[in-house]
Design a protein around this motif. Sequence first.
Motif, mmCIF file in Angstrom:
data_model
loop_
_atom_site.group_PDB
_atom_site.id
_atom_site.type_symbol
_atom_site.label_atom_id
_atom_site.label_comp_id
_atom_site.label_asym_id
_atom_site.label_seq_id
_atom_site.Cartn_x
_atom_site.Cartn_y
_atom_site.Cartn_z
ATOM 1 N N GLU A 84 0.834 -1.195 0.000
ATOM 2 C CA GLU A 84 0.000 0.000 0.000
ATOM 3 C C GLU A 84 0.875 1.253 0.000
ATOM 4 O O GLU A 84 0.520 2.266 -0.606
ATOM 5 N N THR A 85 2.005 1.177 0.674
ATOM 6 C CA THR A 85 2.950 2.300 0.676
ATOM 7 C C THR A 85 3.421 2.601 -0.735
ATOM 8 O O THR A 85 3.448 3.764 -1.166
ATOM 9 N N TYR A 86 3.808 1.571 -1.466
ATOM 10 C CA TYR A 86 4.279 1.745 -2.843
ATOM 11 C C TYR A 86 3.182 2.376 -3.700
ATOM 12 O O TYR A 86 3.435 3.318 -4.465
ATOM 13 N N LYS A 87 1.961 1.870 -3.565
ATOM 14 C CA LYS A 87 0.860 2.373 -4.378
ATOM 15 C C LYS A 87 0.584 3.850 -4.083
ATOM 16 O O LYS A 87 0.347 4.648 -4.997
ATOM 17 N N LYS A 88 0.601 4.219 -2.809
ATOM 18 C CA LYS A 88 0.350 5.616 -2.444
ATOM 19 C C LYS A 88 1.454 6.531 -2.965
ATOM 20 O O LYS A 88 1.188 7.605 -3.505
ATOM 21 N N ASN A 89 2.691 6.108 -2.786
ATOM 22 C CA ASN A 89 3.819 6.925 -3.255
ATOM 23 C C ASN A 89 3.807 7.087 -4.772
ATOM 24 O O ASN A 89 4.000 8.189 -5.299
ATOM 25 N N MET A 90 3.589 5.976 -5.472
ATOM 26 C CA MET A 90 3.592 6.043 -6.932
ATOM 27 C C MET A 90 2.400 6.854 -7.441
ATOM 28 O O MET A 90 2.521 7.601 -8.424
ATOM 29 N N GLY A 91 1.251 6.731 -6.773
ATOM 30 C CA GLY A 91 0.079 7.488 -7.184
ATOM 31 C C GLY A 91 0.272 8.985 -7.038
ATOM 32 O O GLY A 91 -0.232 9.776 -7.843
ATOM 33 N N ALA A 92 1.017 9.383 -6.008
ATOM 34 C CA ALA A 92 1.274 10.804 -5.765
ATOM 35 C C ALA A 92 2.524 11.295 -6.477
ATOM 36 O O ALA A 92 2.791 12.503 -6.514
ATOM 37 N N ASN A 93 3.322 10.366 -7.020
ATOM 38 C CA ASN A 93 4.608 10.671 -7.646
ATOM 39 C C ASN A 93 5.535 11.426 -6.699
ATOM 40 O O ASN A 93 6.295 12.294 -7.097
ATOM 41 N N ARG A 94 5.448 11.087 -5.437
ATOM 42 C CA ARG A 94 6.367 11.597 -4.425
ATOM 43 C C ARG A 94 6.205 10.720 -3.187
ATOM 44 O O ARG A 94 5.268 9.912 -3.093
ATOM 45 N N ILE A 95 7.098 10.857 -2.239
ATOM 46 C CA ILE A 95 7.026 10.068 -1.014
ATOM 47 C C ILE A 95 5.985 10.684 -0.090
ATOM 48 O O ILE A 95 6.118 11.840 0.324
ATOM 49 N N VAL A 96 4.940 9.931 0.230
ATOM 50 C CA VAL A 96 3.867 10.456 1.078
ATOM 51 C C VAL A 96 3.666 9.627 2.341
ATOM 52 O O VAL A 96 2.843 9.995 3.186
ATOM 53 N N VAL A 97 4.394 8.503 2.479
ATOM 54 C CA VAL A 97 4.262 7.649 3.657
ATOM 55 C C VAL A 97 5.566 7.695 4.451
ATOM 56 O O VAL A 97 6.656 7.506 3.888
ATOM 57 N N SER A 98 5.462 7.928 5.741
ATOM 58 C CA SER A 98 6.648 8.024 6.597
ATOM 59 C C SER A 98 7.324 6.673 6.761
ATOM 60 O O SER A 98 6.670 5.624 6.773
ATOM 61 N N GLU A 99 8.653 6.709 6.895
ATOM 62 C CA GLU A 99 9.443 5.512 7.125
ATOM 63 C C GLU A 99 10.311 5.705 8.365
ATOM 64 O O GLU A 99 10.229 6.734 9.046
ATOM 65 N N PHE A 100 11.172 4.746 8.633
ATOM 66 C CA PHE A 100 12.000 4.734 9.835
ATOM 67 C C PHE A 100 12.780 6.039 10.028
ATOM 68 O O PHE A 100 12.756 6.630 11.099
ATOM 69 N N GLY A 101 13.453 6.499 8.980
ATOM 70 C CA GLY A 101 14.307 7.682 9.111
ATOM 71 C C GLY A 101 13.792 8.893 8.380
ATOM 72 O O GLY A 101 14.481 9.915 8.322
ATOM 73 N N THR A 102 12.607 8.811 7.806
ATOM 74 C CA THR A 102 12.056 9.904 6.999
ATOM 75 C C THR A 102 10.610 10.141 7.400
ATOM 76 O O THR A 102 9.746 9.301 7.154
ATOM 77 N N MET A 103 10.338 11.285 8.017
ATOM 78 C CA MET A 103 8.976 11.612 8.430
ATOM 79 C C MET A 103 8.345 12.521 7.383
ATOM 80 O O MET A 103 8.931 13.537 6.986
ATOM 81 N N ILE A 104 7.160 12.142 6.940
ATOM 82 C CA ILE A 104 6.440 12.903 5.931
ATOM 83 C C ILE A 104 5.207 13.521 6.573
ATOM 84 O O ILE A 104 4.426 12.828 7.233
ATOM 85 N N TYR A 105 5.006 14.832 6.349
ATOM 86 C CA TYR A 105 3.858 15.527 6.924
ATOM 87 C C TYR A 105 2.786 15.719 5.868
ATOM 88 O O TYR A 105 3.078 16.213 4.772
ATOM 89 N N PRO A 106 1.543 15.352 6.168
ATOM 90 C CA PRO A 106 0.469 15.504 5.187
ATOM 91 C C PRO A 106 0.285 16.945 4.728
ATOM 92 O O PRO A 106 0.000 17.189 3.570
ATOM 93 N N ASP A 107 0.447 17.892 5.621
ATOM 94 C CA ASP A 107 0.298 19.301 5.269
ATOM 95 C C ASP A 107 1.680 19.900 5.064
ATOM 96 O O ASP A 107 2.458 20.019 6.013
#
Length: 536
Positions: free
Chosen positions: A78-101
């Motif tokens: 689901e992470t891959y699908k969301k990221n690819m759909g947005a064409n950017r990283i939108v799901v947070s990971e261990f060392g990378t925090m992504i903010y919705p806003d």
Amino acid sequence: MLRGLFGKNGTESPEPVQANIEGSLPDWLQGTLLRNGPGLFSLGDKTYNHWFDGMALIHSFTFKDGEVFYRSKFLRSETYKKNMGANRIVVSEFGTMIYPDPCKNIFSKMFTHLCNAIPDFTDNNLINIIRYGKDYYASAEVNYINQIDPETLETVGRANYRKYIALNLATAHPHYDDYGNTYNMGTSIMSFGGPKYVIFKVPSGAKETQDHHLALKNLKQVCSVPCRSSLYPSYFHSFGMTENYIIFVEQPFKLDILRLATAYFRGINWGTCLKYDKEDQTLIHLINRTTGKAVSTKFYTDALVIFHHINAYEDEGHVVFDMITYKDSNLYNMFYLQNMAKKNEDFIQSNDQWSPPVCQRFVLPLDIEKETPVGSNLVKLTDTTATAVLQKDKSVYCQPDTLLVGLELPGINYKFNSKKYRYFYGSRVEWSPHPNKLGKLDIVTRKCVEWTAEECYPSEPVFVASPGAVEEDDGVILSSVVSLNPEKPPFMLVLDAKSFTELARATISTSVHMDLHGLFVPQQDIPQSSSQQGAE
């Protein structure tokens, strides 16, 4: 630069690519080596901060009738699908925090904090391949796992441990017994009575219909162990298992739950929620596999950090277990991509604080007589210098026997898992301009033999036993090898495990990415209808 190996985007090879064989493959080597690891690090204008954040890329090397075929596919999580759909990283990971806003003002951060006080982790399962029953899953250390078809590498579906047992985190390094049952453990953070470590068993279970029939449906809890601290449960990456016992090492490398729950609000990543308390002790839990009850004796040792257990077994009234330890928790920091971008020599000069991996043996006495004097060494085995000293409060202080310094990603002949063994294999960890190496350690002689090739970087070695083998090292070692030199194509290395000499290499005419862990699946164990099934 190391980032050329670790932080570069990989590509898929969804159709089989036939390798060019140099040397001679054993006729009996039939099956598929599945590998998993991060393979996509940037998308659109976003780039991950850490190597362990990259989206999972699944690889397979299929050995069939003297030929080798390679293919790879990104895990369709689901992470891959969301990221690819947005064409950017939108799901947070261990060392990378992504903010919705993207504004990240105080109000948006507070709203995000409230929504993520108990975070729903990513399902980017990039660490290992796990077998439950006859199903194979890409796994990480979260509550989600993704089922894959071991032949086509298609993502079949997603399973959630929490549907079957109360877990927030689980290891990617389970154990398998001789009957095909799988043992694993995880942490229940938000459980009644405080956080607990939970050990569970998934029976081997055969599929009964063409519809998905998850072995996870038959999951059984073996036991639970209360955390020493309700706010700081121990982090763990693996555990040990003997014929009768589970060994769980509760290390002082801990997860700060309050910091985790407020990570979005603080603007910090989940990686910073791990803390190492070097003043604390390491507690060793010994749990009966049948009864689920812990041995009453308190075993402990000095503060240490571990990620990988090697093997464990019982010997003349003792439990012996080997693992790779560190004096600090800096290993994760090493894999931030800004560190990986440094030249090897600069990396060494600026990072003297990195402690090397140390392969150590611990020994726990099972029977302690009441009249034993305080201060006595309870270890009676003659083939180790490990000690276990009785204390006034009847606890036992353990000191290890060092087997070797500088070997990680350990592998064994798994037929000797939970049994007395002599050899293990691993990757030589040497952050220097010198070529990386594979090693084989003889525990009896303490001698290590190595394989190396100029400008080549091998992955974790995987042992495959010869049919009907009696001797422990009768088989081959498989390792995927990549290079920074574009003139040197990637290849699958096949070593004779006994002599540790090269039998063959299968050169791949497409890109192959550096991976983490994997599993060899014999040809007869590959399900024929797995691509038609779904995890949930």
